[in-house]
Design an enzyme around this catalytic site. Structure first.
Site: not given
Lengths: 405, 144
Positions: B50-53
């Site tokens: 669920g993280c962009q990074s």
């Protein structure tokens, strides 16, 4: 015609804002555009003077609302060159429009059939077809893009065969900005009697749309990406197709007569508009398209092309920066990466400087994956952006990269 | 230092910055002090979704029964934030970690990173750290 950018900017109230103490530089237009006074005022006026449920009432207000709603349909049909207003179905937007067709097409799709899309599709023009394939046992055929972000029409042609049930293709890529040769591809498909759906979400605000010229069977778009409110959009369909397709949702306006044992459905376009429609949204959409038309889509396109060329040349001067999507035919969307710097870091720091851009996979994960990337930084322009804003953006980007490298 | 004291110290440290650029520059520096996760744990199993990074987080219990976190991220700002979280939570007993209200993020003006729309997974990161603490706590309770 003179392109009066000062006047245009004044008409978008949100652009006066400051973010983190800096004037807002809004470069996330491919996600959603801002709304001019003309659109906002039209919706306010509707709720102040005309609000009533459409089609059913015999009273004065209901007549006003119905007339306004139907004349919005007529105006939009006319603008995209549909041959009849009944070919315009109001929906919540592109995603719902595509889902409607993908669901209705279940009737025509069997195991072993094929659906052809491209690898540059937004998830909204990918997942509905993929899920249709899962339900029916059909195969999803994906046409790749080349390094520049262009489709190979020959590859498209060779993917089509007697098992192909529909071709679904985006008019403009939301990541690469590529304008696809939709007319040519539609013609190729029609030679084999395959229907074509074009996802026009990124096109309406930027280039002229003529559905009869493209000759596509379905065309979808969202209002909010073309200066109109969120939650309204349209599906264009050739009437011979729309007549053939079964309804998608049931209840409300879409019925003709109901008995406990059977229901007959209303004619087009109401057959596909179950429930009370978003009347204010439809009027806002009409106002937005009138606004575009007032300034002239060709003028807007020319202006945005100049901005695109300027931004592209400025970005190319930055060391280790690579633009993703360099098609010969593109609109004002620029995706890029910077070697050794994460897109998320750039986006976070640009926001601190009042600049709105988008980072990540832009709801087109398979496309971004195909470039071997986890995400890009995307700036996307609209009719109200200026060269000065691009200068601010470039300066800010340089500053940010200085911090991050 | 207790978790509370550590939070206080960070709030004080950050209070000297009145310019966001200095603050983020410091955050980026902090990222360099991040206790690095062992390369062998940089797998999908330890990836926070669920993280962009991307963020990898690992936790183990030391001899004194304290939770020790290690992590890494491919984005430097995220790295700085993880580094802060580890500074605060690492080296404390599971119960202490679970009883903590992480107020410092808001106090140092990084609350925006807690918003789920930021998609940097800070919320999932905090949840995952608490999840580790809870798992260790359950394990030690079972032994008793």
């Amino acid at each position: 015609m003179l392109y009066d950018i000062e006047q245009i900017r004044k008409e978008f109230p949100i652009l006066k804002q400051t973010v983190n103490g800096k004037p807002l530089v809004y470069l996330d237009n491919a996600a959603t555009t801002q709304k001019p006074d003309q659109v906002i005022n039209r919706m306010v006026a509707y709720y102040e003077n005309e609000n009533s449920n459409v089609h059913r009432g015999v009273h004065h207000l209901s007549q006003l609302a119905t007339d306004a709603y139907e004349s919005a349909r007529k105006y939009i049909a006319n603008y995209i060159h549909a041959s009849d207003p009944k070919e315009i179905i109001f929906t919540r937007g592109t995603t719902e429009s595509i889902n409607l067709i993908a669901n209705a097409f279940e009737t025509f799709v069997n195991e072993g059939d094929e659906i052809v899309i491209s690898s540059m599709e937004h998830h909204s023009n990918l997942v509905p077809w993929q899920q249709l394939c899962v339900r029916t046992g059909a195969g999803l055929i994906v046409i790749p893009v080349n390094e520049e972000g262009e489709l190979d029409t020959d590859q498209f042609k060779s993917a089509l065969n007697e098992r192909t049930r529909i071709v679904a293709l985006t008019h403009i890529s939301n990541v690469l900005g590529t304008i696809n040769p939709v007319k040519e591809i539609t013609q190729l498909a029609h030679e084999m009697e395959i229907p074509v759906l074009i996802d026009g979400a990124q096109a309406m605000a930027h280039i002229p749309v003529d559905v009869q010229d493209i000759d596509c069977d379905f065309y979808t778009f969202s209002g909010h990406k073309a200066y109109a409110p969120m939650g309204i959009g349209a599906l264009y369909g050739k009437s011979e197709w729309l007549e053939k397709l079964p309804p998608y949702q049931f209840g409300g306006e879409m019925i003709e007569s109901v008995h406990f044992d059977a229901t007959t459905f209303n004619d087009l376009p109401y057959k596909f508009e179950a429930g009370t429609p978003n009347v204010a949204g439809a009027l806002g959409l009409e106002a937005a398209i009138r606004y575009i038309d007032k300034h002239g889509i060709e003028n807007i396109r020319k202006y945005e092309d100049e901005l695109l060329a300027f931004a592209t040349s400025q970005l190319n001067l930055i060391e280790d920066l690579q633009i993703i999507g360099t098609a010969a035919q593109k609109t004002a969307v620029i995706s890029f990466i910077v070697d050794g710097v994460h897109a998320y870091d750039i986006g976070t720091l640009l926001d601190k400087m009042g600049i709105a851009i988008r980072t990540g996979n832009h709801c087109a994960q398979p496309l971004v994956d195909s470039y071997g990337l986890t995400g890009t930084i995307r700036m996307s322009l609209a009719m109200y952006n200026t060269k000065k804003e691009i200068d601010i953006f470039i300066d800010a980007l340089k500053k940010v990269l200085g911090m991050l490298r | 230092m207790t978790i509370q004291e550590q939070q206080k110290a960070i709030i004080e440290e950050f209070s000297i910055f009145d310019d966001w650029m200095d603050k983020y520059a410091y955050l980026i520096e902090l990222g360099k002090e991040l206790p690095m996760i062992d390369e062998k744990y940089k797998t999908n199993q330890y990836l926070i979704t669920g993280c962009q990074s991307r963020v990898w987080l690992f936790a183990e219990l030391d001899d004194e029964g304290k939770v020790v976190f290690t992590a890494d991220s491919d984005a430097v700002i995220t790295k700085g934030i993880v580094s802060l979280l580890i500074k605060v939570l690492s080296g404390h007993a599971p119960k202490e970690i679970l009883d903590t209200d992480l107020e410092f993020l808001e106090k140092i003006g990084l609350k925006e990173h807690l918003s789920p729309t930021r998609a940097n997974g800070l919320v999932s990161m905090v949840k995952q750290m608490q999840f580790y603490a809870r798992a260790f706590q359950l394990k030690s309770n079972a032994k008793k």
